[in-house]
Design a protein around this motif. Structure first.
Motif, PDB file in Angstrom:
ATOM      1  N   LEU A  34       0.814  -1.224   0.000  1.00  0.00           N
ATOM      2  CA  LEU A  34       0.000   0.000   0.000  1.00  0.00           C
ATOM      3  C   LEU A  34       0.845   1.271   0.000  1.00  0.00           C
ATOM      4  O   LEU A  34       0.346   2.356  -0.281  1.00  0.00           O
ATOM      5  N   LEU A  35       2.139   1.123   0.337  1.00  0.00           N
ATOM      6  CA  LEU A  35       2.983   2.303   0.555  1.00  0.00           C
ATOM      7  C   LEU A  35       3.009   3.288  -0.625  1.00  0.00           C
ATOM      8  O   LEU A  35       2.808   4.495  -0.417  1.00  0.00           O
ATOM      9  N   PRO A  36       3.224   2.839  -1.877  1.00  0.00           N
ATOM     10  CA  PRO A  36       3.327   3.811  -2.976  1.00  0.00           C
ATOM     11  C   PRO A  36       2.101   4.721  -3.086  1.00  0.00           C
ATOM     12  O   PRO A  36       2.233   5.928  -3.275  1.00  0.00           O
ATOM     13  N   GLN A  37       0.919   4.154  -2.906  1.00  0.00           N
ATOM     14  CA  GLN A  37      -0.287   4.978  -3.072  1.00  0.00           C
ATOM     15  C   GLN A  37      -0.582   5.843  -1.852  1.00  0.00           C
ATOM     16  O   GLN A  37      -1.434   6.725  -1.909  1.00  0.00           O
ATOM     17  N   GLN A  38       0.143   5.587  -0.748  1.00  0.00           N
ATOM     18  CA  GLN A  38      -0.092   6.386   0.460  1.00  0.00           C
ATOM     19  C   GLN A  38       0.871   7.559   0.594  1.00  0.00           C
ATOM     20  O   GLN A  38       0.741   8.373   1.508  1.00  0.00           O
ATOM     21  N   LEU A  39       1.823   7.647  -0.321  1.00  0.00           N
ATOM     22  CA  LEU A  39       2.795   8.741  -0.233  1.00  0.00           C
ATOM     23  C   LEU A  39       2.139  10.059  -0.635  1.00  0.00           C
ATOM     24  O   LEU A  39       1.280  10.079  -1.524  1.00  0.00           O
ATOM     25  N   PRO A  40       2.540  11.171  -0.001  1.00  0.00           N
ATOM     26  CA  PRO A  40       2.010  12.472  -0.408  1.00  0.00           C
ATOM     27  C   PRO A  40       2.346  12.741  -1.874  1.00  0.00           C
ATOM     28  O   PRO A  40       3.329  12.196  -2.404  1.00  0.00           O
ATOM     29  N   LYS A  86       8.569  -4.912  -6.070  1.00  0.00           N
ATOM     30  CA  LYS A  86       7.299  -5.026  -6.803  1.00  0.00           C
ATOM     31  C   LYS A  86       6.455  -3.762  -6.606  1.00  0.00           C
ATOM     32  O   LYS A  86       5.863  -3.236  -7.552  1.00  0.00           O
ATOM     33  N   ALA A  87       6.420  -3.263  -5.365  1.00  0.00           N
ATOM     34  CA  ALA A  87       5.575  -2.107  -5.059  1.00  0.00           C
ATOM     35  C   ALA A  87       6.012  -0.862  -5.829  1.00  0.00           C
ATOM     36  O   ALA A  87       5.175  -0.072  -6.264  1.00  0.00           O
ATOM     37  N   PHE A  88       7.327  -0.665  -5.987  1.00  0.00           N
ATOM     38  CA  PHE A  88       7.797   0.604  -6.567  1.00  0.00           C
ATOM     39  C   PHE A  88       8.227   0.508  -8.028  1.00  0.00           C
ATOM     40  O   PHE A  88       8.292   1.523  -8.717  1.00  0.00           O
TER      41      PHE A  88
END
Ligand code: 8X3
Length: 223
Positions: A34-40, A86-88
Motif C-alpha cells: 500500500l505504501l506507494p499509493q499512500q505517499l504524499p 514489486k511495489a515501486f
C-alpha cells in the motif's frame, strides 16, 4: 520514528529539501504493497529505491539454527526486498526511469561458518538483484548491488543480540567501514551518467580481504 524525525530535521535544515518519513515494518507485506499509493503527492514518483533494511541474528551452526531467527532474516533480507521492488518498480516502468539499489553484503559473495542463514539470504538477494536487472534490461531503470564487508554500524549489536562487548570485538584492531562509506557508494552509483549502470560494488575495509580475513593490530598489553 524519533531517529527518523531527527534525521529529517537535520536534512531539511542542511539541504533545504522536503523530506517525508514513514515508519514501516518491511516484513509487513500488506503495508509495503500500500505504501506507494499512500505517499504524499510530492513524493509519489519514487525514482530511487534503496533497499537497506537487513539483519543477521545469532551465529549458530547449522545444527543449532533458531528457526524463528531464520524466518526473521529471510523475511527481512529477502521477502521484503521482493515486495518493495514489486511495489515501486511498476511506477518506474511507467515513467521509464528509476534506480533500485540493494544493500547486500560480502556474505552474498562468500559463505562462512556461523552464518548459514544470513549468507543464504544475501546469496538470494544477489540472485534476485541480477534477475531484476535481466527483467528490466529494456527500460531505463538501473539495478545496483552494494556489498559491504565489515561496516561498523548497529549490525553486530543486532547479530549478537545486544552483547556490546561481542559487537565491539568485531571491529577491534583495524579501521572498519562506516555507514557514511556505504552511503557514499550509493551516491556514486546514483550519480553516474544515465547510460552507466553500476551493477555491483564489493567494498571492504583496507585491512580486510574476506569476511573473516581481517588483519588486526593487537592492543598493547597494559603494564
Ligand atoms: C555484514 C558483513 O562479514 O558480517 O554483512 O557478513 S559480514
Amino acid at each position: 520514528m524519533d531517529r527518523l524525525e531527527s534525521l529529517r530535521d537535520q536534512l531539511q535544515f542542511t539541504y533545504r529539501v522536503p523530506v517525508h518519513t514513514v515508519q514501516l515494518d518491511v516484513r509487513n507485506i500488506a503495508e509495503v504493497d500500500l505504501l506507494p499509493q499512500q505517499l504524499p503527492e510530492d513524493f509519489a514518483e519514487v525514482d530511487i529505491l534503496v533497499n537497506n533494511a537487513g539483519l543477521a541474528l545469532g551465529t549458530a551452526a547449522v545444527q543449532d539454527n533458531n528457526i524463528d531467527d531464520a524466518v526473521t532474516m529471510i523475511e527481512t533480507n529477502v521477502t521484503s526486498v521482493i515486495a518493495m521492488t514489486k511495489a515501486f518498480v511498476q511506477g518506474m516502468i511507467e515513467r521509464n526511469r528509476g534506480h533500485i539499489v540493494n544493500i547486500s553484503s560480502i556474505a552474498g559473495c562468500e559463505a562462512y561458518g556461523g552464518g548459514s542463514v544470513y549468507c543464504a539470504t544475501k546469496h538470494a538477494l544477489a540472485a534476485f538483484t541480477t534477475a531484476s536487472r535481466h527483467d528490466l534490461v529494456g527500460t531505463n531503470i538501473r539495478v545496483t548491488s552494494i556489498s559491504p564487508g565489515a561496516a561498523q554500524t548497529e549490525f553486530s549489536l543486532v547479530r549478537f543480540k545486544g552483547d556490546q562487548e561481542a559487537a565491539d570485538a568485531v571491529y577491534r584492531g583495524f579501521d572498519p567501514l562506516t555507514a557514511e562509506d556505504i552511503a557514499d557508494n550509493v551516491l556514486y552509483a546514483c550519480t553516474r551518467p544515465e547510460h552507466v549502470q553500476i551493477a555491483d560494488i564489493l567494498v571492504l575495509a583496507t585491512n580486510q580481504a574476506s569476511a573473516k580475513g581481517i588483519a588486526r593490530v593487537q592492543a598493547q598489553q597494559e603494564r
